[in-house]
Design a protein around this motif. Structure first.
Motif, PDB file in Angstrom:
ATOM      1  N   ASN A 275       0.920  -1.128  -0.006  1.00  0.00           N
ATOM      2  CA  ASN A 275      -0.197  -0.012   0.018  1.00  0.00           C
ATOM      3  C   ASN A 275       1.024   1.269   0.049  1.00  0.00           C
ATOM      4  OD1 ASN A 275      -2.686  -1.316   0.189  1.00  0.00           O
ATOM      5  ND2 ASN A 275      -1.817  -2.117   2.302  1.00  0.00           N
ATOM      6  N   GLU A 276       2.079   1.258  -0.689  1.00  0.00           N
ATOM      7  CA  GLU A 276       2.737   2.252  -1.114  1.00  0.00           C
ATOM      8  C   GLU A 276       3.729   2.766   0.000  1.00  0.00           C
ATOM      9  OE1 GLU A 276       0.280   5.317  -2.735  1.00  0.00           O
ATOM     10  OE2 GLU A 276      -0.051   4.233  -4.552  1.00  0.00           O
ATOM     11  N   ARG A 277       3.532   2.328   1.213  1.00  0.00           N
ATOM     12  CA  ARG A 277       4.318   2.971   2.268  1.00  0.00           C
ATOM     13  C   ARG A 277       4.509   2.353   3.519  1.00  0.00           C
ATOM     14  NH1 ARG A 277       3.561   7.499   4.640  1.00  0.00           N
ATOM     15  NH2 ARG A 277       4.183   7.008   6.815  1.00  0.00           N
ATOM     16  N   TYR A 278       4.004   0.954   3.305  1.00  0.00           N
ATOM     17  CA  TYR A 278       3.986  -0.090   4.787  1.00  0.00           C
ATOM     18  C   TYR A 278       5.006  -1.133   4.751  1.00  0.00           C
ATOM     19  CZ  TYR A 278      -0.272   2.679   6.017  1.00  0.00           C
ATOM     20  OH  TYR A 278      -1.060   3.705   5.987  1.00  0.00           O
ATOM     21  N   TYR A 279       5.646  -1.287   5.645  1.00  0.00           N
ATOM     22  CA  TYR A 279       6.720  -2.524   5.831  1.00  0.00           C
ATOM     23  C   TYR A 279       6.347  -3.123   7.064  1.00  0.00           C
ATOM     24  CZ  TYR A 279       9.087   0.129   2.046  1.00  0.00           C
ATOM     25  OH  TYR A 279       9.748   0.809   1.120  1.00  0.00           O
ATOM     26  N   ASN A 280       6.371  -4.551   7.171  1.00  0.00           N
ATOM     27  CA  ASN A 280       5.786  -5.124   8.173  1.00  0.00           C
ATOM     28  C   ASN A 280       7.438  -5.826   8.796  1.00  0.00           C
ATOM     29  OD1 ASN A 280       6.341  -7.232   6.493  1.00  0.00           O
ATOM     30  ND2 ASN A 280       4.310  -8.149   6.717  1.00  0.00           N
ATOM     31  N   ALA A 281       8.526  -5.232   8.496  1.00  0.00           N
ATOM     32  CA  ALA A 281       9.875  -5.655   8.986  1.00  0.00           C
ATOM     33  C   ALA A 281      10.659  -4.479   9.218  1.00  0.00           C
ATOM     34  CB  ALA A 281      10.440  -6.625   8.023  1.00  0.00           C
ATOM     35  N   THR A 282      11.862  -4.716  10.289  1.00  0.00           N
ATOM     36  CA  THR A 282      12.971  -3.776  10.241  1.00  0.00           C
ATOM     37  C   THR A 282      13.260  -3.283   8.992  1.00  0.00           C
ATOM     38  OG1 THR A 282      13.343  -4.822  12.444  1.00  0.00           O
ATOM     39  CG2 THR A 282      14.908  -3.265  11.301  1.00  0.00           C
ATOM     40  N   ASN A 302      17.250  14.636  10.623  1.00  0.00           N
ATOM     41  CA  ASN A 302      16.026  15.360  10.983  1.00  0.00           C
ATOM     42  C   ASN A 302      14.774  14.106  10.673  1.00  0.00           C
ATOM     43  OD1 ASN A 302      13.499  16.616  11.380  1.00  0.00           O
ATOM     44  ND2 ASN A 302      13.666  17.807   9.733  1.00  0.00           N
ATOM     45  N   ILE A 303      14.663  13.276  11.593  1.00  0.00           N
ATOM     46  CA  ILE A 303      13.958  12.209  11.610  1.00  0.00           C
ATOM     47  C   ILE A 303      12.561  12.273  12.611  1.00  0.00           C
ATOM     48  CG2 ILE A 303      13.902   9.473  11.972  1.00  0.00           C
ATOM     49  CD1 ILE A 303      16.700   9.688  11.636  1.00  0.00           C
ATOM     50  N   ALA A 338      11.391   0.035  15.487  1.00  0.00           N
ATOM     51  CA  ALA A 338      10.009   0.087  16.162  1.00  0.00           C
ATOM     52  C   ALA A 338       8.974   0.564  15.011  1.00  0.00           C
ATOM     53  CB  ALA A 338      10.359   1.336  17.187  1.00  0.00           C
ATOM     54  N   ASP A 339       7.788   0.049  15.481  1.00  0.00           N
ATOM     55  CA  ASP A 339       6.585   0.465  14.893  1.00  0.00           C
ATOM     56  C   ASP A 339       6.386   1.994  14.814  1.00  0.00           C
ATOM     57  OD1 ASP A 339       6.236  -1.992  14.453  1.00  0.00           O
ATOM     58  OD2 ASP A 339       4.304  -1.956  15.330  1.00  0.00           O
ATOM     59  N   GLY A 340       5.746   2.663  13.713  1.00  0.00           N
ATOM     60  CA  GLY A 340       5.789   4.170  13.762  1.00  0.00           C
ATOM     61  C   GLY A 340       5.750   4.653  12.338  1.00  0.00           C
ATOM     62  N   ASP A 341       5.188   5.674  11.984  1.00  0.00           N
ATOM     63  CA  ASP A 341       5.142   6.477  10.892  1.00  0.00           C
ATOM     64  C   ASP A 341       6.287   7.462  10.719  1.00  0.00           C
ATOM     65  OD1 ASP A 341       2.668   5.269  10.192  1.00  0.00           O
ATOM     66  OD2 ASP A 341       1.441   6.991  11.398  1.00  0.00           O
ATOM     67  N   TYR A 342       7.402   7.134   9.777  1.00  0.00           N
ATOM     68  CA  TYR A 342       8.494   7.817  10.107  1.00  0.00           C
ATOM     69  C   TYR A 342       8.629   8.718   8.631  1.00  0.00           C
ATOM     70  CZ  TYR A 342      10.539   4.340  13.455  1.00  0.00           C
ATOM     71  OH  TYR A 342      10.579   3.358  14.345  1.00  0.00           O
ATOM     72  N   THR A 343       9.517   9.987   9.012  1.00  0.00           N
ATOM     73  CA  THR A 343      10.118  10.606   8.016  1.00  0.00           C
ATOM     74  C   THR A 343      11.663  10.730   8.299  1.00  0.00           C
ATOM     75  OG1 THR A 343       9.853  13.006   9.408  1.00  0.00           O
ATOM     76  CG2 THR A 343       7.829  12.107   7.885  1.00  0.00           C
ATOM     77  N   LEU A 344      12.364  10.902   7.231  1.00  0.00           N
ATOM     78  CA  LEU A 344      13.650  11.046   7.068  1.00  0.00           C
ATOM     79  C   LEU A 344      14.088  12.004   6.223  1.00  0.00           C
ATOM     80  CD1 LEU A 344      16.633   8.518   7.736  1.00  0.00           C
ATOM     81  CD2 LEU A 344      16.395  10.064   5.699  1.00  0.00           C
ATOM     82  N   THR A 345      14.919  13.129   6.738  1.00  0.00           N
ATOM     83  CA  THR A 345      15.701  13.959   5.891  1.00  0.00           C
ATOM     84  C   THR A 345      16.822  14.222   6.606  1.00  0.00           C
ATOM     85  OG1 THR A 345      15.627  15.732   4.076  1.00  0.00           O
ATOM     86  CG2 THR A 345      14.761  16.044   6.379  1.00  0.00           C
ATOM     87  N   ASP A 363       9.266   8.906   3.620  1.00  0.00           N
ATOM     88  CA  ASP A 363       7.962   9.016   4.300  1.00  0.00           C
ATOM     89  C   ASP A 363       7.684   7.527   4.370  1.00  0.00           C
ATOM     90  OD1 ASP A 363       5.731   9.292   5.704  1.00  0.00           O
ATOM     91  OD2 ASP A 363       4.903  10.713   4.596  1.00  0.00           O
ATOM     92  N   PHE A 364       7.584   6.853   5.513  1.00  0.00           N
ATOM     93  CA  PHE A 364       6.966   5.291   5.282  1.00  0.00           C
ATOM     94  C   PHE A 364       6.664   4.921   6.765  1.00  0.00           C
ATOM     95  CE2 PHE A 364      11.762   5.481   6.152  1.00  0.00           C
ATOM     96  CZ  PHE A 364      12.098   4.926   6.927  1.00  0.00           C
ATOM     97  N   THR A 365       6.142   3.841   6.845  1.00  0.00           N
ATOM     98  CA  THR A 365       5.648   3.080   8.061  1.00  0.00           C
ATOM     99  C   THR A 365       6.165   1.775   8.213  1.00  0.00           C
ATOM    100  OG1 THR A 365       3.586   4.503   7.993  1.00  0.00           O
ATOM    101  CG2 THR A 365       3.532   2.612   9.325  1.00  0.00           C
TER     102      THR A 365
END
Length: 519
Positions: A275-282, A302-303, A338-345, A363-365
């Motif tokens: 679904n374009e942004r979801y990962y169920n693993a580290t 900036n995370i 860890a689970d979460g909605d992440y942004t990284l730059t 941007d991913f989860t």
């Protein structure tokens, strides 16, 4: 006996040779007003050399050669138009040669004394005639090297320059009294290795075609261009040579110049999200900064994470050409466990002050938590196992952070007397945080089956729900007596019959009661 005598009416002649290499440096005799006061110092030596005086007299012969050495030319004036004739301390030379042509010489040694001088000569023949020789050139005995001072006018950051570097150069040919040769040649060399390979010579002064005592000082700036000398190993050396051949090589100025911005690259080990942004693993990001003068303390991540837990960031590893090449790489790893909605730059600044920014925001989860499903009923009073005489409402609760109601799969069937009838569906969902709730109302008589399963947006599946089977029966059974009439009198055998009508017949639920006067 005969008497021999000589008549000599001609003065002797000669020349002064100030050049140690034997070239003619003056001529004789000349008009005084041509050479007095206009002597040029243009003979230079940094070693011992011989000053020669040649003379000739064809008739009576040369009796003596004398010279006078002075630091400055003698000055003619109206009162004393010929100052040479008034010299009282002529220095005699030992002379050699034939009666008609004789030579004399003396040496000048700059190791003993640096000096500049002009030489006048006095020639006397045996007849008493005197000739004065006037110099056309002066000489300098100089073994003192020029002095070079270099001042850096540019300001580095962490010892590294990001722009052109300006060096101020002061060159002086030191003087001992009036004695100095003057700067003949001045140049500088720039060499750079490592990131670039460059070598260049630039001339600042070249007076080799105008060898006259002058140019005692030179002052100016030289610019080392950053675009051409983009290296941590830039070497600048200034050279100066005076007219006497004394050479001075400055101390090498070492420079580090970096005008190249760092580059940032981020790659991930997992790149096929659901679904374009979801990962169920580290998920691990590899961050690579390409930079010669890397400053890991200046890398600014900036995370963000909606759940608050930050990823772990490893230490940095560096390629072998770090500090040498613009292609040097520096690598670290960012692990999103860890689970979460992440942004990284991120962005970085190198030691020279060159900036670079990662040009996007990733941007991913991460969701590695299985959803849970709970089903509860408001009516659990079954008359017999699985049979209810009133409607039932099921409440379904799904606990999941990344919930999508459309992904809930509820399987509900309804059959009445073996024939499929319309089954109820899920109601609308209500959400409170990660808890999502809906209901199903089983209001019509029917045999029901109910099952539900759910897989979240990251592909995590809830534990298998075992499913429910039950019956709703709100219809009262029908009972009818036959072969008997209510409130009748019968004289023969009485054998009444009973008809019991119900979809969900249960023999255990039938009770026949016979009442009467004798029963």
């Amino acid at each position: 006996d005969p008497n021999y005598f000589t008549v000599d009416a001609t003065a002797p002649s000669g020349r002064i040779n100030l050049d140690g290499d034997g070239e003619d440096a003056s001529d004789i005799p000349v008009w005084l007003d041509k050479f007095l006061d206009v002597i040029s110092f243009n003979i230079f030596r940094n070693h011992t050399y011989e000053v020669k005086l040649d003379s000739s007299d064809a008739t009576s012969g040369v009796k003596s050669i004398e010279y006078y050495k002075t630091g400055m030319p003698l000055k003619a004036s109206e009162e004393n138009p010929n100052p040479v004739t008034s010299i009282s301390n002529w220095s005699p030379l030992e002379i050699q040669g034939s009666q008609a042509a004789k030579k004399g010489s003396f040496t000048v040694n700059p190791e003993v004394k640096n000096e500049q001088f002009v030489v006048y000569a006095k020639l006397t023949d045996y007849a008493g005639h005197v000739t004065y020789l006037y110099p056309s050139q002066g000489a300098v005995a100089d073994n003192t090297k020029p002095v070079i001072t270099i001042t850096n006018l540019s300001t580095p950051r962490n010892g590294i320059y990001k722009d052109d570097v300006t060096l101020h150069v002061e060159v002086t040919d030191p003087t001992n009294g009036n004695t100095y040769s003057g700067i003949e040649s001045l140049w500088y060399e720039v060499a750079a290795t490592g990131n670039v390979n460059d070598g260049e010579t630039t001339w600042l002064m070249d007076n080799s075609d105008n060898r006259v005592q002058s140019h005692q000082n030179w002052s100016g700036n030289i610019v080392i261009p950053a675009d051409r000398c983009n290296s941590n190993d830039v070497r600048v050396t200034v050279h100066a040579v005076d007219f006497a051949g004394n050479r001075y090589d400055s101390e090498t100025v070492q420079l580090s110049i970096d005008n190249t911005d760092p580059t940032i690259q981020v790659t991930y080990d997992l790149n096929s999200p659901l679904n374009e942004r979801y990962y169920n693993a580290t998920r691990t990001a590899t961050v690579t900064v390409t930079e010669r003068n890397f400053d890991e303390s200046a890398v600014r991540f900036n995370i963000t994470n909606t759940d608050g837990t930050m990823p772990s960031i490893s230490g940095w590893s560096h390629s072998a050409d770090s500090g040498v090449s613009d292609n040097a790489t520096h690598t670290c790893y960012v692990t999103f466990a860890a689970d979460g909605d992440y942004t990284l730059t991120l962005n970085t600044t190198d030691l020279a002050g060159n900036d670079s920014h990662y040009t996007q925001v990733d941007d991913f989860t991460i969701d590695q938590t299985d959803p849970t499903i709970q089903v509860s009923y408001d009516n659990n009073s079954d008359a017999e196992n699985g049979y209810f005489n009133a409607e039932r409402t099921a409440t379904i609760t799904v606990t999941e952070h990344n919930f999508n109601a459309a992904e809930v799969n509820a399987a509900i069937t309804a059959r009445l007397q073996g024939t499929g009838v319309s089954a109820p569906g899920l109601g609308s969902w209500s959400t409170r945080g990660d808890v999502h709730t809906t209901t199903v109302n089983f209001s019509a008589d029917a045999d029901y089956t109910f099952d539900i399963d759910y897989t979240d947006l990251a592909g995590n599946a809830a534990a298998d729900y075992q499913g429910d089977t039950f019956t709703i029966d709100q219809t009262v059974p029908e009972v009818e007596f036959f072969d008997i009439v209510d409130k009748s009198a019968n004289k023969d055998m009485v054998a009444p019959g009973v008809t019991y009508s119900d979809i969900n017949y249960s023999e255990n639920g039938v009770k026949l009661t016979l009442k009467g006067a004798k029963h």
